[in-house]
Write an enzyme that holds these catalytic residues in place. Structure first.
Site, PDB file in Angstrom:
ATOM      1  N   ASP A 112     -25.088  -7.045  16.437  1.00  0.00           N
ATOM      2  CA  ASP A 112     -25.571  -5.656  16.693  1.00  0.00           C
ATOM      3  C   ASP A 112     -26.079  -5.544  18.276  1.00  0.00           C
ATOM      4  O   ASP A 112     -26.424  -4.351  18.411  1.00  0.00           O
ATOM      5  CB  ASP A 112     -26.531  -5.240  15.592  1.00  0.00           C
ATOM      6  CG  ASP A 112     -27.724  -6.241  15.434  1.00  0.00           C
ATOM      7  OD1 ASP A 112     -28.089  -6.910  16.486  1.00  0.00           O
ATOM      8  OD2 ASP A 112     -28.177  -6.332  14.381  1.00  0.00           O
ATOM      9  N   HIS A 127     -21.761 -15.576  16.210  1.00  0.00           N
ATOM     10  CA  HIS A 127     -20.622 -14.853  15.463  1.00  0.00           C
ATOM     11  C   HIS A 127     -20.054 -13.718  16.247  1.00  0.00           C
ATOM     12  O   HIS A 127     -19.242 -12.883  15.772  1.00  0.00           O
ATOM     13  CB  HIS A 127     -21.318 -14.156  14.242  1.00  0.00           C
ATOM     14  CG  HIS A 127     -21.608 -15.088  13.393  1.00  0.00           C
ATOM     15  ND1 HIS A 127     -22.350 -14.686  12.133  1.00  0.00           N
ATOM     16  CD2 HIS A 127     -21.427 -16.303  13.151  1.00  0.00           C
ATOM     17  CE1 HIS A 127     -22.198 -15.716  11.194  1.00  0.00           C
ATOM     18  NE2 HIS A 127     -21.881 -16.683  11.848  1.00  0.00           N
ATOM     19  N   CYS A 135      -7.081 -10.036  22.580  1.00  0.00           N
ATOM     20  CA  CYS A 135      -5.830 -10.037  22.152  1.00  0.00           C
ATOM     21  C   CYS A 135      -5.595 -10.767  20.536  1.00  0.00           C
ATOM     22  O   CYS A 135      -5.704 -11.921  20.609  1.00  0.00           O
ATOM     23  CB  CYS A 135      -4.633 -10.341  22.834  1.00  0.00           C
ATOM     24  SG  CYS A 135      -2.954 -10.330  22.148  1.00  0.00           S
ATOM     25  N   CYS A 171       0.875  -8.032  26.112  1.00  0.00           N
ATOM     26  CA  CYS A 171       2.222  -8.252  24.952  1.00  0.00           C
ATOM     27  C   CYS A 171       2.352  -6.979  23.930  1.00  0.00           C
ATOM     28  O   CYS A 171       3.242  -6.892  23.234  1.00  0.00           O
ATOM     29  CB  CYS A 171       1.875  -9.506  23.993  1.00  0.00           C
ATOM     30  SG  CYS A 171       0.410  -9.242  22.830  1.00  0.00           S
TER      31      CYS A 171
END
Length: 276
Positions: A112, A127, A135, A171
């Site tokens: 957060d 985390h 990507c 991509c």
């Protein structure tokens, strides 16, 4: 509680080796900022999830099958995080950092950004960071989430511009939030796995604040601290998996008070030691 805390804090403060003061925080520390905990009954996983369980919705597999749904939910959380403000616990941790300087380390499971917004600098976000993207097809590089992408209300869809900005320039596949999902493993690049375990090894004391130990790296951090002689201080309102880990250990303190109250006590103890 204060006497026991004072004794161990003073011991660690005067040590020359393995003398870090490390704080491991989870979702509980942000609850007073209005951000629901992930495993509570207050709805953090409801938006966009079709009421799936977190362990099903919060996965890379689900993202690959439902990228727009996951991004809509992620941008709902973005708005929630940006609206929230650091609370007293975040600010007490900052004061403790200012007292300890390089002896202080913060390892947080939270994405957060409230610890950084409070001013904390010595921080490992294990985390990941919801304000970053990468990507989903594995192209190299981590980027900031484009500033043009705003947070969303609960029923607000992605715009065509959002979708364009969330596609990989190399991509053409979807970009994804640079966070750890339930079906992924901790690494060093995104999750600081090895760095956080090194910190644990050198911690004289590990304060666990607002987290239950439901994921494996936080548990490994606690286990490593114990292995190398550090003390665990479990600051939670209820027993948890960390409590089970330390219940038969000598080098532990279990505190069942609010994080703000306990962090103030820790800060006051450090201030008194610094003045001696």
């Amino acid at each position: 509680m204060k006497e026991q805390l004072s004794e161990i804090i003073k011991q660690v403060y005067t040590k020359k080796n393995r003398n870090l003061f490390t704080f491991l925080t989870g979702a509980g520390i942000s609850a007073d900022s209005g951000i629901p905990t992930y495993r509570g009954s207050d709805g953090i996983w409801v938006k966009g999830t079709k009421f799936h369980k977190p362990e099903e919705f919060g996965t890379f597999k689900y993202f690959k099958e439902n990228p727009e749904e996951v991004w809509q939910y992620s941008l709902f959380r973005k708005k929630m995080f940006e609206t929230a403000q650091p609370n007293e616990s975040h600010l007490e941790i900052l004061k403790i950092e200012n007292l300890l300087q390089d002896r202080f380390q913060l390892i947080t499971q939270n994405i957060d950004n409230l610890h950084r917004r409070a001013g904390t600098e010595r921080i490992y976000e294990i985390h990941g960071k919801s304000r970053e993207i990468k990507c989903s097809n594995g192209c190299k590089g981590i980027e900031d989430l484009p500033a043009e992408i705003d947070g969303k209300d609960i029923n607000e869809d992605l715009t065509e511009k959002d979708i364009e900005l969330l596609k990989c320039k190399e991509c053409g596949d979807w970009m994804r939030p640079n966070i750890l999902w339930f079906d992924e493993c901790y690494d060093e690049k995104t999750n600081k796995r090895f760095s956080s375990l090194k910190i644990a090894k050198n911690s004289g004391i590990l304060f666990i604040v607002g987290t239950s130990g439901a994921t494996n790296l936080p548990m490994a951090i606690a286990e490593t601290t114990l292995k190398y002689g550090g003390t665990i201080v479990d600051i939670n309102t209820e027993d948890n998996l960390f409590t089970e880990l330390i219940k038969d250990k000598k080098n532990k303190i279990i505190i069942r008070k609010t994080s703000t109250e306990t962090l103030k006590t820790i800060r006051e103890i450090l201030e008194n030691i610094a003045e001696e």
